[in-house]
Design a protein around this motif. Structure first.
Motif, PDB file in Angstrom:
ATOM      1  N   LYS A  89      -0.391  -4.697   2.805  1.00  0.00           N
ATOM      2  CA  LYS A  89       0.699  -3.727   2.716  1.00  0.00           C
ATOM      3  C   LYS A  89       1.389  -3.795   1.344  1.00  0.00           C
ATOM      4  O   LYS A  89       1.822  -2.765   0.817  1.00  0.00           O
ATOM      5  N   PHE A  90       1.467  -4.995   0.776  1.00  0.00           N
ATOM      6  CA  PHE A  90       2.042  -5.144  -0.563  1.00  0.00           C
ATOM      7  C   PHE A  90       1.209  -4.379  -1.583  1.00  0.00           C
ATOM      8  O   PHE A  90       1.746  -3.640  -2.429  1.00  0.00           O
ATOM      9  N   ALA A  91      -0.108  -4.554  -1.514  1.00  0.00           N
ATOM     10  CA  ALA A  91      -0.992  -3.839  -2.441  1.00  0.00           C
ATOM     11  C   ALA A  91      -0.911  -2.334  -2.213  1.00  0.00           C
ATOM     12  O   ALA A  91      -0.911  -1.543  -3.175  1.00  0.00           O
ATOM     13  N   GLN A  92      -0.826  -1.905  -0.968  1.00  0.00           N
ATOM     14  CA  GLN A  92      -0.714  -0.485  -0.669  1.00  0.00           C
ATOM     15  C   GLN A  92       0.557   0.102  -1.251  1.00  0.00           C
ATOM     16  O   GLN A  92       0.538   1.186  -1.866  1.00  0.00           O
ATOM     17  N   GLU A  93       1.675  -0.600  -1.112  1.00  0.00           N
ATOM     18  CA  GLU A  93       2.940  -0.112  -1.663  1.00  0.00           C
ATOM     19  C   GLU A  93       2.914  -0.105  -3.186  1.00  0.00           C
ATOM     20  O   GLU A  93       3.426   0.829  -3.824  1.00  0.00           O
ATOM     21  N   PHE A  94       2.306  -1.141  -3.760  1.00  0.00           N
ATOM     22  CA  PHE A  94       2.269  -1.219  -5.224  1.00  0.00           C
ATOM     23  C   PHE A  94       1.445  -0.076  -5.821  1.00  0.00           C
ATOM     24  O   PHE A  94       1.872   0.600  -6.759  1.00  0.00           O
ATOM     25  N   PHE A  95       0.241   0.129  -5.275  1.00  0.00           N
ATOM     26  CA  PHE A  95      -0.616   1.182  -5.822  1.00  0.00           C
ATOM     27  C   PHE A  95      -0.137   2.571  -5.406  1.00  0.00           C
ATOM     28  O   PHE A  95      -0.646   3.580  -5.922  1.00  0.00           O
ATOM     29  N   HIS A  96       0.822   2.628  -4.497  1.00  0.00           N
ATOM     30  CA  HIS A  96       1.379   3.925  -4.113  1.00  0.00           C
ATOM     31  C   HIS A  96       2.344   4.453  -5.175  1.00  0.00           C
ATOM     32  O   HIS A  96       2.341   5.666  -5.477  1.00  0.00           O
ATOM     33  N   PHE A  97       3.177   3.558  -5.738  1.00  0.00           N
ATOM     34  CA  PHE A  97       4.171   4.055  -6.710  1.00  0.00           C
ATOM     35  C   PHE A  97       3.776   3.755  -8.158  1.00  0.00           C
ATOM     36  O   PHE A  97       4.321   4.379  -9.088  1.00  0.00           O
ATOM     37  N   ALA A  98       2.835   2.829  -8.377  1.00  0.00           N
ATOM     38  CA  ALA A  98       2.484   2.457  -9.751  1.00  0.00           C
ATOM     39  C   ALA A  98       1.891   3.626 -10.559  1.00  0.00           C
ATOM     40  O   ALA A  98       2.274   3.825 -11.723  1.00  0.00           O
ATOM     41  N   PRO A  99       0.967   4.439 -10.007  1.00  0.00           N
ATOM     42  CA  PRO A  99       0.419   5.526 -10.838  1.00  0.00           C
ATOM     43  C   PRO A  99       1.463   6.551 -11.271  1.00  0.00           C
ATOM     44  O   PRO A  99       1.347   7.137 -12.355  1.00  0.00           O
ATOM     45  N   GLY A 100       2.479   6.787 -10.457  1.00  0.00           N
ATOM     46  CA  GLY A 100       3.495   7.785 -10.827  1.00  0.00           C
ATOM     47  C   GLY A 100       4.780   7.164 -11.314  1.00  0.00           C
ATOM     48  O   GLY A 100       5.857   7.741 -11.102  1.00  0.00           O
ATOM     49  N   ILE A 101       4.707   6.012 -11.966  1.00  0.00           N
ATOM     50  CA  ILE A 101       5.897   5.304 -12.399  1.00  0.00           C
ATOM     51  C   ILE A 101       6.688   6.104 -13.434  1.00  0.00           C
ATOM     52  O   ILE A 101       7.924   6.037 -13.484  1.00  0.00           O
ATOM     53  N   ILE A 102       5.992   6.896 -14.238  1.00  0.00           N
ATOM     54  CA  ILE A 102       6.685   7.657 -15.291  1.00  0.00           C
ATOM     55  C   ILE A 102       7.472   8.815 -14.687  1.00  0.00           C
ATOM     56  O   ILE A 102       8.589   9.114 -15.115  1.00  0.00           O
ATOM     57  N   GLU A 103       6.921   9.486 -13.686  1.00  0.00           N
ATOM     58  CA  GLU A 103       7.602  10.625 -13.090  1.00  0.00           C
ATOM     59  C   GLU A 103       8.709  10.205 -12.108  1.00  0.00           C
ATOM     60  O   GLU A 103       9.597  11.012 -11.804  1.00  0.00           O
ATOM     61  N   LEU A 104       8.685   9.014 -11.595  1.00  0.00           N
ATOM     62  CA  LEU A 104       9.675   8.579 -10.605  1.00  0.00           C
ATOM     63  C   LEU A 104      11.038   8.361 -11.236  1.00  0.00           C
ATOM     64  O   LEU A 104      11.147   7.971 -12.396  1.00  0.00           O
ATOM     65  N   SER A 105      12.058   8.612 -10.444  1.00  0.00           N
ATOM     66  CA  SER A 105      13.424   8.364 -10.915  1.00  0.00           C
ATOM     67  C   SER A 105      13.725   6.867 -10.889  1.00  0.00           C
ATOM     68  O   SER A 105      12.986   6.057 -10.315  1.00  0.00           O
ATOM     69  N   GLU A 106      14.847   6.531 -11.516  1.00  0.00           N
ATOM     70  CA  GLU A 106      15.217   5.115 -11.591  1.00  0.00           C
ATOM     71  C   GLU A 106      15.493   4.538 -10.207  1.00  0.00           C
ATOM     72  O   GLU A 106      15.070   3.418  -9.893  1.00  0.00           O
ATOM     73  N   SER A 107      16.205   5.298  -9.377  1.00  0.00           N
ATOM     74  CA  SER A 107      16.511   4.806  -8.031  1.00  0.00           C
ATOM     75  C   SER A 107      15.247   4.635  -7.199  1.00  0.00           C
ATOM     76  O   SER A 107      15.114   3.685  -6.419  1.00  0.00           O
ATOM     77  N   ALA A 108      14.269   5.537  -7.365  1.00  0.00           N
ATOM     78  CA  ALA A 108      13.013   5.435  -6.615  1.00  0.00           C
ATOM     79  C   ALA A 108      12.230   4.195  -7.042  1.00  0.00           C
ATOM     80  O   ALA A 108      11.636   3.497  -6.199  1.00  0.00           O
ATOM     81  N   VAL A 109      12.237   3.907  -8.346  1.00  0.00           N
ATOM     82  CA  VAL A 109      11.545   2.715  -8.834  1.00  0.00           C
ATOM     83  C   VAL A 109      12.214   1.449  -8.284  1.00  0.00           C
ATOM     84  O   VAL A 109      11.541   0.501  -7.851  1.00  0.00           O
ATOM     85  N   ILE A 110      13.556   1.448  -8.309  1.00  0.00           N
ATOM     86  CA  ILE A 110      14.288   0.279  -7.798  1.00  0.00           C
ATOM     87  C   ILE A 110      14.007   0.077  -6.310  1.00  0.00           C
ATOM     88  O   ILE A 110      13.797  -1.049  -5.855  1.00  0.00           O
ATOM     89  N   LEU A 111      13.985   1.175  -5.576  1.00  0.00           N
ATOM     90  CA  LEU A 111      13.691   1.065  -4.141  1.00  0.00           C
ATOM     91  C   LEU A 111      12.295   0.510  -3.901  1.00  0.00           C
ATOM     92  O   LEU A 111      12.090  -0.329  -3.016  1.00  0.00           O
ATOM     93  N   SER A 112      11.321   0.968  -4.677  1.00  0.00           N
ATOM     94  CA  SER A 112       9.949   0.486  -4.515  1.00  0.00           C
ATOM     95  C   SER A 112       9.848  -0.999  -4.867  1.00  0.00           C
ATOM     96  O   SER A 112       9.187  -1.781  -4.171  1.00  0.00           O
ATOM     97  N   LEU A 178      20.809  -3.727   0.116  1.00  0.00           N
ATOM     98  CA  LEU A 178      20.812  -3.224  -1.256  1.00  0.00           C
ATOM     99  C   LEU A 178      19.999  -1.944  -1.366  1.00  0.00           C
ATOM    100  O   LEU A 178      20.387  -1.005  -2.091  1.00  0.00           O
ATOM    101  N   LYS A 179      18.905  -1.871  -0.656  1.00  0.00           N
ATOM    102  CA  LYS A 179      18.104  -0.642  -0.644  1.00  0.00           C
ATOM    103  C   LYS A 179      18.902   0.518  -0.072  1.00  0.00           C
ATOM    104  O   LYS A 179      18.817   1.652  -0.566  1.00  0.00           O
ATOM    105  N   ALA A 180      19.678   0.247   0.965  1.00  0.00           N
ATOM    106  CA  ALA A 180      20.511   1.310   1.548  1.00  0.00           C
ATOM    107  C   ALA A 180      21.606   1.745   0.579  1.00  0.00           C
ATOM    108  O   ALA A 180      21.919   2.945   0.487  1.00  0.00           O
ATOM    109  N   PHE A 181      22.180   0.812  -0.168  1.00  0.00           N
ATOM    110  CA  PHE A 181      23.229   1.174  -1.135  1.00  0.00           C
ATOM    111  C   PHE A 181      22.666   1.967  -2.308  1.00  0.00           C
ATOM    112  O   PHE A 181      23.306   2.907  -2.800  1.00  0.00           O
ATOM    113  N   VAL A 182      21.464   1.582  -2.753  1.00  0.00           N
ATOM    114  CA  VAL A 182      20.847   2.326  -3.857  1.00  0.00           C
ATOM    115  C   VAL A 182      20.512   3.746  -3.414  1.00  0.00           C
ATOM    116  O   VAL A 182      20.661   4.716  -4.183  1.00  0.00           O
ATOM    117  N   ASN A 183      20.106   3.896  -2.171  1.00  0.00           N
ATOM    118  CA  ASN A 183      19.736   5.203  -1.621  1.00  0.00           C
ATOM    119  C   ASN A 183      20.859   5.763  -0.748  1.00  0.00           C
ATOM    120  O   ASN A 183      20.616   6.378   0.287  1.00  0.00           O
TER     121      ASN A 183
END
Length: 228
Positions: A89-112, A178-183
C-alpha cells in the motif's frame, strides 16, 4: 515353675535365652501389631512409586505449559506479513502521487507525504511489537553479534513495550489530525465534517491522556519496587 508374663505368656527363662512368643495382640489378630504403612493401605515401595509418577506428571505439565509459548509464533509471523501488505500500500500511494508531483498543490503533496509517514509509523509500531513481543514471550533472538542489531533489542520489557505502543498510537493519531487540519476546507465542506473533526480531536486528547497515565503508573511502579 518359672513365672509367666501375663500379657505375652513368656517365662523369664524363655525371655533370657531369646525365645520369642507371639504377644496377645498378635494372637488376637489386631491391627495394632501391623506396620503403619500396611494399616493405611500402602507400603514404602508404593509411596515411592506414587511419588515418582506424580513427579513425571508434573514435569510433563510444566514442559507442556513452557512450550505453549510457541503458539504465539504464528501471530508474529502474521504481523510480519502485515508489514509486507503495508509495504504494498505504501508503494501504491507513492507511485500514485509521484508522477504528478509538479501539477499537485502544496496541500495535496503534504497530505500524500503525511499518508506515507502514517504508514511508516504503523510499520515501526509493528516492528517494535514483533521484536519485543517475541523476545519477551517466545524466545531470544540470537543476533547479538550482528552489526545491524538495533540497540533497543533485548532492553524493551513489557512495561516499556506498553509505553512505546501508546506513544506510537498517539503519533499516528497526531498525523491523522494534522491531515485533517491541512485539509480543513474540504473536511468542513462535508455535511458531518465538523463532527468528524471534533471526534478526531477528542480521540487524540484521550490517547494523549492515556499515554501520560501509563507513564505515571509505570514511574510509580518503579518507585515502589525501588523502595522494597
Amino acid at each position: 515353675m518359672p513365672a509367666m508374663n501375663q500379657f505375652t505368656g513368656q517365662s523369664a527363662i524363655e525371655k533370657s535365652i531369646g525365645i520369642a512368643r507371639p504377644g496377645l495382640l498378635t494372637i488376637l489378630g489386631g491391627n495394632a501389631a501391623r506396620p503403619a504403612a500396611v494399616r493405611h493401605g500402602g507400603t514404602p515401595l508404593f509411596t515411592l512409586m506414587r511419588s515418582l509418577i506424580m513427579q513425571k506428571i508434573e514435569k510433563f505439565l510444566e514442559l507442556l505449559i513452557f512450550n505453549s509459548r510457541w503458539l504465539l509464533a504464528p501471530f508474529y509471523i502474521g504481523l510480519v506479513l502485515s508489514i509486507v501488505m503495508l509495504l504494498v500500500k505504501f508503494a501504491q500511494e507513492f507511485f500514485h502521487f509521484a508522477p504528478g508531483i509538479i501539477e499537485l498543490s502544496e496541500s495535496a503533496v503534504i497530505l500524500s507525504i503525511l499518508t506515507l509517514v502514517d504508514m511508516a509509523l504503523v510499520a515501526n509500531l509493528l516492528i517494535i511489537i514483533i521484536f519485543s513481543g517475541y523476545e519477551n514471550f517466545v524466545s531470544k533472538i540470537d543476533s547479538a553479534g550482528h552489526v545491524d542489531r538495533p540497540e533497543w533489542m533485548g532492553k524493551v520489557d513489557f512495561s516499556a513495550l506498553k509505553l512505546k505502543l501508546i506513544a506510537s498510537i498517539v503519533a499516528i493519531s497526531a498525523i491523522e489530525l494534522l491531515k485533517a487540519f491541512v485539509n480543513m476546507s474540504d473536511v468542513l465542506a462535508e455535511p458531518s465534517g465538523e463532527r468528524q473533526l471534533i471526534w478526531k480531536v477528542g480521540i487524540h486528547i484521550v490517547l494523549v491522556l492515556s499515554g501520560v497515565l501509563f507513564a505515571v503508573m509505570d514511574r510509580m511502579s518503579e518507585g515502589s519496587q525501588n523502595k522494597h
